[in-house]
Design a protein around this motif. Structure first.
Motif, PDB file in Angstrom:
ATOM      1  N   ARG A  82       0.838  -1.208   0.000  1.00  0.00           N
ATOM      2  CA  ARG A  82       0.000   0.000   0.000  1.00  0.00           C
ATOM      3  C   ARG A  82       0.872   1.257   0.000  1.00  0.00           C
ATOM      4  O   ARG A  82       0.548   2.252  -0.669  1.00  0.00           O
ATOM      5  CB  ARG A  82      -0.943  -0.023   1.204  1.00  0.00           C
ATOM      6  N   GLU A  86       0.977   4.123  -2.872  1.00  0.00           N
ATOM      7  CA  GLU A  86       0.798   5.536  -2.525  1.00  0.00           C
ATOM      8  C   GLU A  86       1.941   6.378  -3.083  1.00  0.00           C
ATOM      9  O   GLU A  86       1.717   7.489  -3.600  1.00  0.00           O
ATOM     10  CB  GLU A  86       0.736   5.690  -1.006  1.00  0.00           C
ATOM     11  N   ARG A  89       1.412   6.895  -6.771  1.00  0.00           N
ATOM     12  CA  ARG A  89       0.343   7.860  -7.011  1.00  0.00           C
ATOM     13  C   ARG A  89       0.871   9.297  -6.859  1.00  0.00           C
ATOM     14  O   ARG A  89       0.545  10.182  -7.668  1.00  0.00           O
ATOM     15  CB  ARG A  89      -0.813   7.602  -6.047  1.00  0.00           C
ATOM     16  N   ASP A  93       0.842  12.045  -9.788  1.00  0.00           N
ATOM     17  CA  ASP A  93       0.074  13.274  -9.592  1.00  0.00           C
ATOM     18  C   ASP A  93       0.929  14.521  -9.747  1.00  0.00           C
ATOM     19  O   ASP A  93       0.388  15.614  -9.987  1.00  0.00           O
ATOM     20  CB  ASP A  93      -0.587  13.278  -8.213  1.00  0.00           C
ATOM     21  N   ASP A 179      -5.075  -0.500  -3.932  1.00  0.00           N
ATOM     22  CA  ASP A 179      -5.737   0.304  -2.904  1.00  0.00           C
ATOM     23  C   ASP A 179      -4.817   1.443  -2.451  1.00  0.00           C
ATOM     24  O   ASP A 179      -5.275   2.564  -2.221  1.00  0.00           O
ATOM     25  CB  ASP A 179      -6.120  -0.555  -1.704  1.00  0.00           C
ATOM     26  N   GLY A 180      -3.524   1.132  -2.290  1.00  0.00           N
ATOM     27  CA  GLY A 180      -2.578   2.166  -1.900  1.00  0.00           C
ATOM     28  C   GLY A 180      -2.485   3.277  -2.937  1.00  0.00           C
ATOM     29  O   GLY A 180      -2.332   4.455  -2.590  1.00  0.00           O
ATOM     30  N   TYR A 181      -2.601   2.911  -4.186  1.00  0.00           N
ATOM     31  CA  TYR A 181      -2.565   3.891  -5.276  1.00  0.00           C
ATOM     32  C   TYR A 181      -3.847   4.726  -5.330  1.00  0.00           C
ATOM     33  O   TYR A 181      -3.858   5.796  -5.916  1.00  0.00           O
ATOM     34  CB  TYR A 181      -2.363   3.167  -6.609  1.00  0.00           C
ATOM     35  N   ARG A 182      -4.899   4.231  -4.711  1.00  0.00           N
ATOM     36  CA  ARG A 182      -6.216   4.878  -4.733  1.00  0.00           C
ATOM     37  C   ARG A 182      -6.756   4.956  -6.162  1.00  0.00           C
ATOM     38  O   ARG A 182      -7.262   5.991  -6.623  1.00  0.00           O
ATOM     39  CB  ARG A 182      -6.189   6.277  -4.097  1.00  0.00           C
ATOM     40  N   ALA A 183      -6.628   3.839  -6.876  1.00  0.00           N
ATOM     41  CA  ALA A 183      -7.127   3.782  -8.248  1.00  0.00           C
ATOM     42  C   ALA A 183      -8.637   3.926  -8.265  1.00  0.00           C
ATOM     43  O   ALA A 183      -9.331   3.382  -7.399  1.00  0.00           O
ATOM     44  CB  ALA A 183      -6.717   2.460  -8.901  1.00  0.00           C
ATOM     45  N   ASP A 184      -9.143   4.643  -9.253  1.00  0.00           N
ATOM     46  CA  ASP A 184     -10.589   4.794  -9.371  1.00  0.00           C
ATOM     47  C   ASP A 184     -11.184   3.592 -10.104  1.00  0.00           C
ATOM     48  O   ASP A 184     -10.452   2.689 -10.555  1.00  0.00           O
ATOM     49  CB  ASP A 184     -10.961   6.113 -10.055  1.00  0.00           C
ATOM     50  N   GLU A 185     -12.502   3.577 -10.242  1.00  0.00           N
ATOM     51  CA  GLU A 185     -13.167   2.412 -10.834  1.00  0.00           C
ATOM     52  C   GLU A 185     -12.719   2.181 -12.276  1.00  0.00           C
ATOM     53  O   GLU A 185     -12.494   1.032 -12.687  1.00  0.00           O
ATOM     54  CB  GLU A 185     -14.684   2.592 -10.789  1.00  0.00           C
ATOM     55  N   ARG A 188      -9.323   0.575 -12.235  1.00  0.00           N
ATOM     56  CA  ARG A 188      -9.388  -0.803 -11.749  1.00  0.00           C
ATOM     57  C   ARG A 188      -9.916  -1.745 -12.828  1.00  0.00           C
ATOM     58  O   ARG A 188      -9.457  -2.889 -12.945  1.00  0.00           O
ATOM     59  CB  ARG A 188     -10.267  -0.882 -10.500  1.00  0.00           C
TER      60      ARG A 188
END
Length: 250
Positions: A82, A86, A89, A93, A179-185, A188
């Motif tokens: 995770r 992160e 990401r 960003d 999940d750690g990357y906080r990927a959107d739907e 994914r």
């Protein structure tokens, strides 16, 4: 000057030397752009090695980061995965979009289908230092790519999606990383097939280079990298539905 110590790794570089707390490599056509990219990331607060220009011999100079490569530390656990997700990401960003000049002049080894972001292009366990700092190294292959293409390579390699790995264990690791990357739907849903295409592209690069005698990739193919990536591509494709379920389940 401090003693020059030759380091292992750096398949595409003629040499990698440690001199004190710095690394020296050949200055390539893309090195100036890479150093500008690293400078921009550092100004944005991203943890990357500090670029230090050229030395008196015309070699590129970059900060040496002490620690152990993640690839030498065994499979990362879910908490660590995770954290790595992160980190990537944050890098994405804060990375710039390529200009038309970048797209025309800055070539990458395995091009993304639709490049829209400057990326590292080799975010993998063999380029992550674990120690007092967690830092990605070896940015020489940076250039225009895409968030999804860069993420697919990292997700596959860090999550342990290798031939022979228990797919149920791999799916848990993949979920933690994403999940750690906080990927959107959307990301994914696109990621499983993109991982297949990205791993296949790695194998195809080695295969083409071997046929053409292009080094160092041709020799790497003969040394077992070709068989390794071929088996990996087959493994990732075989368990595609498992990766889909892991990433879109509630």
């Amino acid at each position: 000057m401090a003693e020059e110590l030759e380091l292992a790794g750096g398949n595409a570089a003629d040499f990698v030397l440690r001199v004190g707390q710095t690394i020296r490599k050949p200055w390539a056509a893309s090195t100036e752009s890479v150093q500008q990219f690293l400078t921009a990331l550092r100004l944005a607060g991203v943890e990357v090695p500090r670029p230090l220009g050229r030395d008196e011999q015309g070699r590129q100079v970059i900060e040496f980061v002490d620690g152990t490569l993640a690839m030498d530390s065994g499979q990362l656990n879910s908490t660590e995965l995770r954290k790595v997700g992160e980190m990537i990401r944050i890098i994405h960003d804060n990375s710039p979009k390529p200009t038309p000049a970048d797209l025309a002049q800055w070539k990458v080894l395995i091009p993304a289908p639709k490049p829209d972001l400057i990326c590292h292009n080799d975010l993998a366990p063999w380029n992550l230092i674990l120690g007092e700092r967690m830092v990605f190294i070896d940015w020489d292959g940076s250039g225009p790519s895409s968030r999804l293409w860069d993420l697919a390579y990292a997700a596959q390699s860090f999550s342990g999606l290798w031939a022979g790995t228990n797919p149920e264990e791999a799916r848990t690791q993949l979920r933690a990383f994403v999940d750690g990357y906080r990927a959107d739907e959307q990301q994914r849903r696109a990621l499983p097939e993109t991982m297949v295409h990205r791993v296949q592209a790695m194998y195809e690069l080695l295969k083409r280079a071997n046929c053409a005698g292009e080094q160092p990739w041709a020799a790497m193919f003969d040394q077992g990298h070709g068989a390794h990536w071929k088996a990996t591509a087959e493994y990732v494709a075989e368990h595609l539905e498992i990766w889909r379920e892991a990433l879109i389940e509630d």
